[in-house]
Every structure is written in structure tokens, then in C-alpha cells.
Write an enzyme that holds these catalytic residues in place. Structure first.
Site, PDB file in Angstrom:
ATOM      1  CE  LYS A 193      37.923  40.506  28.962  1.00 41.47           C
ATOM      2  NZ  LYS A 193      38.082  40.922  30.373  1.00 41.47           N
ATOM      3  CE  LYS A 222      34.117  42.590  34.512  1.00 41.26           C
ATOM      4  NZ  LYS A 222      35.564  42.363  34.490  1.00 41.26           N
ATOM      5  CB  THR A 231      46.211  25.384  28.701  1.00 38.77           C
ATOM      6  OG1 THR A 231      47.358  24.610  28.365  1.00 38.77           O
ATOM      7  CG2 THR A 231      46.549  26.294  29.856  1.00 38.77           C
TER       8      THR A 231
HETATM    9  O1  C5P Z   1      35.098  50.241  34.413  1.00 33.97           O
HETATM   10  P1  C5P Z   1      34.399  49.649  33.239  1.00 33.97           P
HETATM   11  O2  C5P Z   1      32.901  49.804  33.298  1.00 33.97           O
HETATM   12  O3  C5P Z   1      34.985  50.095  31.911  1.00 33.97           O
HETATM   13  O4  C5P Z   1      34.677  48.070  33.377  1.00 33.97           O
HETATM   14  C1  C5P Z   1      34.384  47.168  32.352  1.00 33.97           C
HETATM   15  C2  C5P Z   1      34.838  45.808  32.774  1.00 33.97           C
HETATM   16  O5  C5P Z   1      34.465  44.868  31.769  1.00 33.97           O
HETATM   17  C3  C5P Z   1      36.329  45.661  32.972  1.00 33.97           C
HETATM   18  O6  C5P Z   1      36.510  44.815  34.086  1.00 33.97           O
HETATM   19  C4  C5P Z   1      36.833  44.979  31.719  1.00 33.97           C
HETATM   20  O7  C5P Z   1      37.900  44.104  31.968  1.00 33.97           O
HETATM   21  C5  C5P Z   1      35.600  44.160  31.311  1.00 33.97           C
HETATM   22  N1  C5P Z   1      35.481  43.851  29.887  1.00 33.97           N
HETATM   23  C6  C5P Z   1      35.502  44.813  28.905  1.00 33.97           C
HETATM   24  N2  C5P Z   1      35.400  44.463  27.574  1.00 33.97           N
HETATM   25  C7  C5P Z   1      35.247  43.173  27.234  1.00 33.97           C
HETATM   26  C8  C5P Z   1      35.204  42.179  28.234  1.00 33.97           C
HETATM   27  C9  C5P Z   1      35.303  42.561  29.570  1.00 33.97           C
HETATM   28  O8  C5P Z   1      35.611  45.998  29.213  1.00 33.97           O
HETATM   29  N3  C5P Z   1      35.064  42.854  25.968  1.00 33.97           N
END
Ligand code: C5P
Length: 237
Positions: free
Chosen positions: A62, A36, A69
Site C-alpha cells: 500500500k 499475500k 518515491t
Molecule cells: O485477517 P484478515 O482476513 O482480516 O486479513 C485481511 C488482510 O487484508 C490484512 O493483511 C490486511 O492488511 C489486508 N487489507 C485489508 N483492507 C484493505 C487492504 C488490505 O484488510 N483495504
């Protein structure tokens, strides 16, 4: 074709530069197939970071803006050939419909996910910003709006996944961050579950960042998560 257990793990490369991301990708490549790229890495490393990725990419930017846009940004994103892209469901039905149409016109096209409520959010915080319906109900409402608009799926916490499956069926993707194996730290995530719980609740893909990148042995940590996914999938059949 259904994704294999290793394909269901998406490792969040939350690092500031393309060089660091490339190092991680090289290191994890023996076991990890999906990565990701989020706000930190894309802002720091730019689109060039895609060239360093050995596997499929979830471009997690996101988007949340006026429809025109968002569509422009999604078209630019699709040109980089990620397999997943996302927007905020709170952008509303009209924006989501236009985004879904734009993504579906691309060839090859990524799957479009709508972020419901971030996994770092708590119920009291939701109230504070003026959303007075309970978390689960709010996530479900946003999921319904996203699917009706033509999105391929949603990003939701593993805790809400089972409710979404019950209410909206099997034919859409659920991607869950906020995944914490029993052996890892919670960090700033609030609505969390283990990889097995996330899969059992109906997640198709799970996003894991710090529990793998901050582990003493990241490759072993990734292997353990994949094994947990594999066992949970076996139990489901
Ligand atoms: O380190 P961790 O496992 O918490 O990373 C979770 C990832 O998922 C981060 O990159 C965060 O930006 C992303 N994310 C999230 N919650 C969401 C969407 C994406 O934590 N609802």
C-alpha cells in the site's frame, strides 16, 4: 484466462518472520495457490520471503508517498515478480498515473491495484478525518480516479464491489479483503461479507487471513472457502 476458484483465494500471511511464512506456505500449499505478503511480513522477513513462496504473491505494501518515491518502490517491487502490487488511491491522480506508467513498463509486470478506503474504516471515522461524502460514494470516486489513471483495478470492501461493477463495468480487477466466512470471527474488520457474497458482488479475488490462519484446521478452512467460491461462481454462469 479466468482464474479458477482456488486461484481466486489469496491467503494473507500476516506473520512476523520469513520462517513462519514458509511454514504456513508449505502447510497450505496442497490447496492454496496465492499468498499475500503484507507490511508485517515484508518488514520482518524482507524480500527473501519471496523465495519461500510456492505460488503467486500479492505484495500488499500500500505505497503512499510522493510520486517519485512511489515509482521507485514499485520498480523495486516488480523485480520480485509478484502478480499483484498496490498503492493508496488517496495518493491522488498524478501519483497514480505515474505509478501505472511505471508498472506497465515492467516485464513481466504485476497488475497494479489502488486501495480505495480500508475495510477497517467506518463511516463516522471517515467523517472525523474530514471526508464528508458517504463511504460508497467515496470508494466509487477513488475507483474512478484509479481507473482513469491507468490502474488495473482496486482493493475495496466486498460491500462496495457491486456498486463499482455497476458504475465501471467488468474490465478491471476488484480484490476484496474484509471477507469473513459465516463460521469465522469478524476481528477488527468492519465492512465485511462472506466469500460467496464477495464473489456474487463482483470480486475477482478475495483476501482471507485470520479466518484461515487462526482456524483449528487451517487446511480445511481454506478448502471450505474455495468450495464457497466455486459454488458462487457456478451460480453466476
Ligand atoms: O485477517 P484478515 O482476513 O482480516 O486479513 C485481511 C488482510 O487484508 C490484512 O493483511 C490486511 O492488511 C489486508 N487489507 C485489508 N483492507 C484493505 C487492504 C488490505 O484488510 N483495504
Amino acid at each position: 484466462m479466468k482464474p479458477t476458484a482456488d486461484e481466486r483465494l489469496i491467503v494473507a500471511l500476516d506473520v512476523p518472520t520469513a520462517a513462519e511464512a514458509a511454514r504456513w506456505a508449505r502447510r497450505l500449499r496442497p490447496v492454496v495457490t496465492h499468498f499475500k505478503i503484507g507490511l508485517e511480513l515484508f518488514t520482518g522477513g524482507g524480500p527473501a520471503v519471496f523465495k519461500k513462496m510456492p505460488g503467486g504473491v500479492f505484495l500488499d505494501l500500500k505505497f503512499f508517498d510522493i510520486p517519485n518515491t512511489m515509482v521507485g518502490a514499485l520498480n523495486a517491487a516488480a523485480a520480485l515478480n509478484p502478480f499483484l502490487v498496490n498503492v493508496h488511491a488517496l495518493a491522488g491522480p498524478a501519483a497514480l498515473e505515474r505509478c501505472a506508467r511505471a508498472v506497465k513498463a515492467q516485464k513481466p509486470r504485476p497488475r497494479l491495484l489502488a486501495v480505495t478506503i480500508l475495510t477497517s474504516f467506518t463511516g463516522p471515522e471517515l467523517k472525523k478525518i474530514g471526508i464528508n461524502i458517504p463511504m460508497g460514494k467515496m470508494v466509487s470516486r477513488l475507483c474512478g480516479i484509479a481507473l482513469e489513471a491507468g490502474c488495473d483495478g482496486v482493493v475495496a470492501s466486498p460491500l462496495e464491489a457491486s456498486r463499482l461493477r455497476k458504475e465501471y463495468g467488468k474490465n478491471f480487477l476488484i480484490v476484496t479483503p474484509g471477507v469473513r466466512p459465516a463460521w469465522s470471527a469478524r476481528n477488527d474488520q468492519q465492512r465485511i461479507a462472506t466469500p460467496a457474497e464477495a464473489i456474487n458482488n463482483g470480486a475477482d479475488y478475495i483476501v482471507v487471513g485470520r479466518p484461515i490462519l487462526a482456524a483449528p484446521k487451517p487446511l480445511d478452512a481454506a478448502r471450505m472457502v474455495i468450495e464457497e467460491i466455486r459454488l458462487a461462481r457456478r451460480g453466476k454462469k
